[in-house]
Design a protein around this motif. Structure first.
Motif, PDB file in Angstrom:
ATOM      1  N   PRO A 263       0.830  -1.207   0.000  1.00  0.00           N
ATOM      2  CA  PRO A 263       0.000   0.000   0.000  1.00  0.00           C
ATOM      3  C   PRO A 263       0.864   1.256   0.000  1.00  0.00           C
ATOM      4  CG  PRO A 263      -0.007  -1.011   2.159  1.00  0.00           C
ATOM      5  CD  PRO A 263       0.820  -1.896   1.294  1.00  0.00           C
TER       6      PRO A 263
ATOM      7  N   SER B 247      -6.204   4.450   7.403  1.00  0.00           N
ATOM      8  CA  SER B 247      -6.363   5.247   6.182  1.00  0.00           C
ATOM      9  C   SER B 247      -5.759   6.635   6.310  1.00  0.00           C
ATOM     10  CB  SER B 247      -7.853   5.408   5.838  1.00  0.00           C
ATOM     11  OG  SER B 247      -8.432   4.157   5.697  1.00  0.00           O
TER      12      SER B 247
ATOM     13  N   CYS C 257      -2.310   5.719   5.272  1.00  0.00           N
ATOM     14  CA  CYS C 257      -2.188   4.766   4.184  1.00  0.00           C
ATOM     15  C   CYS C 257      -3.538   4.740   3.467  1.00  0.00           C
ATOM     16  CB  CYS C 257      -1.834   3.426   4.819  1.00  0.00           C
ATOM     17  SG  CYS C 257      -1.692   2.065   3.712  1.00  0.00           S
ATOM     18  N   PRO C 258      -3.804   5.770   2.632  1.00  0.00           N
ATOM     19  CA  PRO C 258      -5.170   5.992   2.138  1.00  0.00           C
ATOM     20  C   PRO C 258      -5.745   4.865   1.289  1.00  0.00           C
ATOM     21  CG  PRO C 258      -3.608   7.625   1.258  1.00  0.00           C
ATOM     22  CD  PRO C 258      -2.863   6.812   2.236  1.00  0.00           C
ATOM     23  N   ASP C 259      -4.868   4.084   0.657  1.00  0.00           N
ATOM     24  CA  ASP C 259      -5.434   3.045  -0.226  1.00  0.00           C
ATOM     25  C   ASP C 259      -5.501   1.680   0.441  1.00  0.00           C
ATOM     26  OD1 ASP C 259      -2.726   2.655  -0.090  1.00  0.00           O
ATOM     27  OD2 ASP C 259      -2.502   2.074  -2.192  1.00  0.00           O
ATOM     28  N   ILE C 260      -5.407   1.662   1.764  1.00  0.00           N
ATOM     29  CA  ILE C 260      -5.343   0.374   2.452  1.00  0.00           C
ATOM     30  C   ILE C 260      -6.560  -0.503   2.135  1.00  0.00           C
ATOM     31  CG2 ILE C 260      -6.228   1.451   4.596  1.00  0.00           C
ATOM     32  CD1 ILE C 260      -3.932  -1.574   4.474  1.00  0.00           C
ATOM     33  N   ARG C 261      -7.742   0.107   2.118  1.00  0.00           N
ATOM     34  CA  ARG C 261      -8.946  -0.723   1.914  1.00  0.00           C
ATOM     35  C   ARG C 261      -8.936  -1.419   0.555  1.00  0.00           C
ATOM     36  NH1 ARG C 261     -11.684   3.049   5.439  1.00  0.00           N
ATOM     37  NH2 ARG C 261     -12.797   1.927   7.068  1.00  0.00           N
ATOM     38  N   GLU C 262      -8.356  -0.744  -0.485  1.00  0.00           N
ATOM     39  CA  GLU C 262      -8.337  -1.360  -1.822  1.00  0.00           C
ATOM     40  C   GLU C 262      -7.330  -2.494  -1.917  1.00  0.00           C
ATOM     41  OE1 GLU C 262      -7.702   2.588  -3.657  1.00  0.00           O
ATOM     42  OE2 GLU C 262      -9.081   2.839  -1.960  1.00  0.00           O
TER      43      GLU C 262
ATOM     44  N   PHE D  51      -9.380   0.414  10.291  1.00  0.00           N
ATOM     45  CA  PHE D  51      -9.086   0.810   8.905  1.00  0.00           C
ATOM     46  C   PHE D  51      -9.194   2.326   8.734  1.00  0.00           C
ATOM     47  CE2 PHE D  51      -9.904  -3.688   7.553  1.00  0.00           C
ATOM     48  CZ  PHE D  51      -8.661  -3.893   6.978  1.00  0.00           C
ATOM     49  N   ASP D  52     -10.164   2.922   9.416  1.00  0.00           N
ATOM     50  CA  ASP D  52     -10.287   4.388   9.350  1.00  0.00           C
ATOM     51  C   ASP D  52      -8.987   5.038   9.824  1.00  0.00           C
ATOM     52  OD1 ASP D  52     -12.800   4.326   8.359  1.00  0.00           O
ATOM     53  OD2 ASP D  52     -13.817   4.700  10.271  1.00  0.00           O
ATOM     54  N   ARG D  53      -8.475   4.510  10.921  1.00  0.00           N
ATOM     55  CA  ARG D  53      -7.256   5.080  11.485  1.00  0.00           C
ATOM     56  C   ARG D  53      -6.061   4.823  10.553  1.00  0.00           C
ATOM     57  NH1 ARG D  53      -6.641   8.836  15.434  1.00  0.00           N
ATOM     58  NH2 ARG D  53      -4.419   8.964  15.835  1.00  0.00           N
TER      59      ARG D  53
ATOM     60  N   GLU E 138     -13.441  -1.776  11.004  1.00  0.00           N
ATOM     61  CA  GLU E 138     -13.647  -0.534  10.238  1.00  0.00           C
ATOM     62  C   GLU E 138     -12.999   0.641  10.955  1.00  0.00           C
ATOM     63  OE1 GLU E 138     -14.778   0.049   7.123  1.00  0.00           O
ATOM     64  OE2 GLU E 138     -14.564  -2.135   7.165  1.00  0.00           O
TER      65      GLU E 138
END
Lengths: 520, 548
Positions: free
Chosen positions: B342, B444, B447-452, B440-442, B437
């Motif tokens: 990521p 992000s 690491c903004p693209d972590i969810r993808e 993941f928010d934290r 979630e």
């Protein structure tokens, strides 16, 4: 040009109770002592003041806890102070309050309480362990730098004596002591009882004046400190100010000169030794020794940081003294009525801390510099039975947690919020309170600092946490009252063993400076 | 048909401490059996394939505290243990700033200077003080905690050793030590540093795994549990076990088998067999029984005593002491498989800090607020995380070009509060997802693209860790590291030397001195106690002494 006055043996800066005890102790041994107080009244946090025409109120301290019987005996105060232990009422939301009288806990209506036995056992342990530690408060912290010399042996013997006494407890209590001494009151209480008024009371008693919540390790020690001379506080007749008046009487009768309105601006130091003080007006007073009952950091500034090494200045700056306690005094037009409390019980101490969680939640807000949603309050109505003040009633409340470092600062609006918060909380238990108020004095921690010189408005001039106790109080390397410059001594609550209206720091520092030979 | 075999010693639980005890006993010639309820050994130090082709350290995830004396005594490198030091680490604020940690002292100084010139010198003083405390404490890890109420020569001898060491460092340093051991990490850092961000970087190590906040007294000491280790003698360094943490357990298991010990997996304990106050063996859940005069439990003290012994067989005071022993679940974990590395837009590309741990601590207040949520029974809305990308050091853990993330998350309560009711059963799938979630928010933020990038994510609440590993409340240390639970108080006053009121029954896990952190010290110390009782003093583990 500044004019020089007659020379004293000792000048004491600050006429709080510790400063006065230092002065009286030295005067008793024939020393010429002068006490300088910047305010116009004597007594610091322990004084009374006229809150309304002819009505005296305790300025800050309103009860005696670790009033030290040894100090009182040495100074001959015992017969001058008329005090009696009082009962405590832990107020409950549902009106079923709890009373602790003569050591026994029951409902205020006289019924048995299910947690009475658990409370009694905790109280027994805390009082016993507090009593074990109490002698430590009456001597300078041990000095181990003497090593294996003769002087070192004396210090080691004092520690060995404590160890031996601990051993005499037997294995069970000794182990319990070593387990709980650094632990937190929240777990200690809730291991034995469900959360409620009893746990809330223990939690509150452990944290008064402290920057700590019930869950903070170290709070059990604070409770031991408070309960060392018995868990029930006593209420002196005519308020805590009566204690100060008694010390002043003793000091004056031995020739101590007390000057009010005399603010010291700095110390005079020559060849690394104190020679006297300079007052704010510019006049100088000389003395062989100067004792300061201010906090450690302001005391250092008074001498000037150039007389201390960098490391010491750094340590002094880091002394934690973040006051969390405000004082609110109310003058009432009528005798206040509390549902579920009898007329006989109204002379007691009241605590609003319905659960340990409630206390922790209040701290959880205040540690960020915010007002708590609901503060923890201890109040007494000290003059209720005093005929001289009939027709007017006083409610003296200690309100916690009210942060010294309030977000946005302590302006008039903040003080009004403190007043409103206190009255709102009290009104839940005293329904007709609001209409009944004739006058309010709300003293924030910032105000208390300004008036008394206590850093952060903190009762103890420095948090009573393990990292600021004994050999590291006020800071590592300066625990035996001598304060950096020859002839300069710290005698206030910032030094060992800390505050509470005990006078121990004042007494110990006076004895230590005689032992050090700085007057000879 | 049920079996019934006899051994000299049985160890219940094949965690790293249980295996360590078993190794020492087997090497001393005892016929030793280890039973383990799970299908693989290792307890919380395991390597697991959670997603096809990805090997995770799915509980504990980094190594430093494993004592060198034990590695040498048991020759673990010969059985495949290799610890690769990781370099650096980074704390990001989510607003474009970061502070890296670098093993090179001068690089580290320059890095701190970017944030605060004053804090550069403070860092030197801070680091020296912490390292002095580490050096002081290290020898005590492999020595028994003396019982101060005892008059036995050995206890008095240990107390004298302690006093002598304190005497040697001098009264001023003892003062510093008292302060350090009892302060909060927040107050401790406040004394040194001015930059909130620098403080926040160092604060995490004071609270990892505990039920305390950064302003709770006693957390500065917890820092030591993260600094007093070493990788091949490099004090304070951390590393990855090649092949993930299970490599430690595998090496211990292989050492045990070479020494003649046996391991039986899928063998859950039913109860300890106790006759007349003496342990005589164990009865498994499947009905099998094994006999042995010595039984060592690697389970935490609560599980051992309250679940498998029975209160009626024990003195009331002891049961009470065990009941009030605090084992508080405060952390969860996410193990994430990623289809590619990521992006971290705030960090220089391919810096060596990628080979260390990541955090997003903006201030001490943020960390303290995270603790406040937990006290009320909620997971932190702004959680503290300690995140690593182990594939940056050991690419064999995932398919080529793919990566993985190990995210340790604090605080997460064991008994989750839902509508005022606190219970571990509140950790439903829905709640677990909501918790993930939040993490993941934290993540992000930095690491903004972590969810993808996520192919698979395993979310473990404290309740899950308890269920799978057997750790009460999922607490990583088998008990809070507060003073009332350290040294002679761990796990219970009077029973701090690995013994219990049941003759022959020992507790060898991290509930005992000196506590958790994949040190294996409790296991080795317990083996020493057992061998001493048997008179096999020549086969005892190394006793540590002054090393610096």
């Amino acid at each position: 040009m500044a004019q020089s006055e007659k020379r004293y043996d000792v000048i004491v800066i600050g006429a709080g109770h510790n400063g006065l005890v230092s002065a009286a102790t030295l005067a008793k041994l024939g020393k010429r002592v002068c006490v300088l107080e910047k305010e116009n009244e004597i007594g610091g946090m322990a004084r009374n003041y006229e809150i309304a025409d002819g009505l005296q109120a305790p300025r800050i301290a309103h009860l005696l806890y670790n009033y030290n019987p040894v100090v009182a005996r040495e100074l001959g105060l015992a017969e001058k102070i008329d005090k009696a232990p009082i009962s405590t009422i832990a107020l409950s939301d549902d009106g079923r309050h709890i009373e602790i009288a003569n050591g026994a806990l029951r409902y205020a209506d006289g019924a048995e309480h299910p947690d009475a036995a658990a409370y009694a056992e905790i109280r027994r342990k805390i009082e016993k362990f507090g009593k074990l530690l109490a002698p430590l408060a009456l001597r300078s912290p041990p000095d181990l730098s003497e090593g294996l010399s003769l002087a070192g042996a004396g210090e080691a013997a004092a520690i060995a004596k404590l160890g031996l006494e601990l051993k005499m407890f037997g294995k069970k209590d000794m182990r319990e002591f070593l387990r709980i001494v650094l632990s937190n009151i929240y777990d200690l209480a809730l291991d034995e009882m469900p959360d409620g008024e009893v746990a809330g009371l223990l939690a509150a008693d452990a944290v008064w004046g402290a920057w700590a919540g019930p869950r903070s390790p170290g709070t059990v020690f604070l409770l031991m400190y408070r309960y060392a001379y018995g868990a029930d506080p006593s209420l002196p007749k005519r308020g805590a100010g009566a204690v100060v008046d008694a010390i002043v009487d003793v000091a004056r009768s031995r020739g101590v000169e007390i000057r009010t309105g005399a603010a010291v601006s700095r110390l005079n130091i020559k060849n690394d030794a104190v020679t006297g003080v300079v007052l704010e007006g510019g006049s100088e007073i000389s003395a062989k020794v100067v004792m300061s009952s201010l906090g450690a950091f302001p005391s250092m500034k008074m001498a000037g940081p150039q007389h201390y090494d960098v490391e010491t200045v750094r340590r002094l700056r880091n002394v934690r003294a973040k006051g969390m306690t405000a004082k609110v005094n109310l003058v009432l037009r009528q005798e206040p009525k509390i549902g579920g409390v009898s007329l006989a019980q109204i002379a007691g101490r009241f605590v609003i801390a319905p659960s340990a969680k409630y206390v922790e939640r209040a701290f959880s807000k205040a540690k960020y510099g915010e007002f708590p949603g609901a503060p923890v309050i201890e109040f007494v109505m000290p003059m209720v039975s005093d005929a001289a003040q009939r027709g007017r009633y006083l409610l003296s409340a200690i309100v916690q947690y009210i942060p010294y470092h309030l977000k946005g600062g302590w302006d008039d609006a903040a003080r009004d919020r403190l007043t409103a918060l206190t009255i709102d909380t009290l009104s839940q238990y005293i329904p007709e309170l609001r209409e009944n108020i004739a006058h309010v004095d709300a003293l924030s921690p910032a105000f208390i600092e300004r008036e008394t010189g206590a850093p952060g408005g903190h009762w103890h001039h420095g948090e009573l946490s393990t990292d600021q106790l004994l050999t590291v109080r006020p800071v590592n390397g300066m625990s035996r009252y001598a304060f950096g410059v020859r002839g300069y001594y710290l005698c206030g609550a910032g030094a060992h063993p800390g505050g509470g209206v005990s006078g121990a720091a004042g007494r110990n520092s006076a004895l230590q400076l005689l032992k050090d030979g700085v007057l000879s | 048909m049920t079996k019934c075999d006899s051994y000299d010693a049985i160890v219940v639980g094949a965690g790293h401490n249980g295996l360590t005890t078993a190794c020492y006993l087997a090497k001393a010639g005892l016929k030793t059996l280890v039973i383990e309820k799970n299908e693989q050994i290792g307890g919380a130090a395991v390597s697991t394939e959670l997603y096809d082709g990805w090997i995770y350290s799915n509980c504990s995830y980094v190594c430093s505290l494993l004592r060198q004396e034990i590695i040498r005594d048991l020759e673990l490198p010969r059985f495949g243990l290799q610890v690769v030091p990781f370099r650096g680490g980074v704390n990001l604020d989510g607003k474009g700033n970061y502070i890296g940690a670098y093993p090179d002292h001068y690089v580290m100084r320059r890095e701190i200077a970017r944030h605060s010139p004053i804090d550069v010198d403070a860092y030197d003083r801070y680091y020296q003080l912490v390292m002095r405390q580490c050096r002081f404490i290290r020898p005590f890890l492999l020595r028994p905690a003396p019982d101060p109420t005892s008059m036995k020569p050995r206890d008095i001898g240990e107390l004298i050793y302690l006093v002598k060491r304190m005497y040697d460092i001098g009264p001023r340093e003892v003062g510093e030590m008292i302060r350090f051991w009892t302060m909060s990490i927040g107050d401790f850092l406040d004394e040194f540093f001015e930059s909130e961000f620098v403080k926040a970087k160092f604060a995490g190590s004071g609270i990892i795994g505990t039920g305390l906040g950064v302003y709770s007294p006693g957390t500065a000491y917890v820092l030591l549990h993260h600094y007093m280790g070493d990788v091949d003698g490099s004090l304070g360094a951390w590393g990855f076990a090649r092949g993930a943490m299970g490599a430690i357990s595998k090496a211990l298991g292989a050492a045990l088998e070479e020494a003649g010990g046996e391991i039986r997996t899928d063998a859950g304990l039913g109860e300890f067999v106790i006759r007349n106050g003496k342990v005589t063996g164990v009865a498994l859940e499947n009905g099998d029984e094994y006999r042995a005069p010595i039984v060592a439990s690697n389970m935490d003290v609560k599980r051992t005593i309250l679940h498998h012994v029975g209160r009626d067989k024990l003195p009331g005071d002891y049961v009470k002491a065990v009941e009030r022993f605090k084992i508080r679940g405060s952390s969860g974990k996410l193990n994430i498989a990623l289809d590619a590395m990521p992006r971290f837009p705030d960090l220089p590309e391919n810096g060596e800090i990628f080979q260390g741990d990541f955090a997003c601590n903006t201030s001490l207040e943020m960390l303290e607020r995270a603790y406040d949520d937990w006290k009320e029974g909620y997971w932190s809305s702004g959680p503290y995380f300690d995140m690593l990308i182990p594939t940056k050091i050991d690419p064999t853990l995932a398919p080529p070009g793919k990566h993985m993330m190990s995210v340790f998350v604090q605080y997460a309560p064991y008994d989750l509060n839902v509508g005022g009711v606190r219970s571990p059963n509140n950790w439903t799938d829905e709640k677990r997802d909501a918790f993930a979630e939040c993490v993941f928010d934290r993540l992000s933020l930095v690491c903004p693209d972590i969810r993808e990038r996520v192919l698979h994510a395993e979310v473990r609440s404290p309740a899950d860790i308890e269920r799978e590993v057997g750790l009460t409340e999922g607490n990583i240390f088998q008990g809070e590291l507060t003073f009332d639970q350290l040294l002679f108080n761990r796990p219970a006053p009077g029973y701090a030397q690995y013994n219990t009121p049941i003759e022959g029954l020992y507790i060898v896990g991290s509930s005992t001195h000196p506590g958790g952190g994949v040190m294996a010290a409790p296991g080795a110390n317990a083996a020493r106690e057992i061998l001493r009782k048997l008179g096999k003093t020549t086969a005892m583990p190394t006793v540590a002494d002054d090393e610096f």
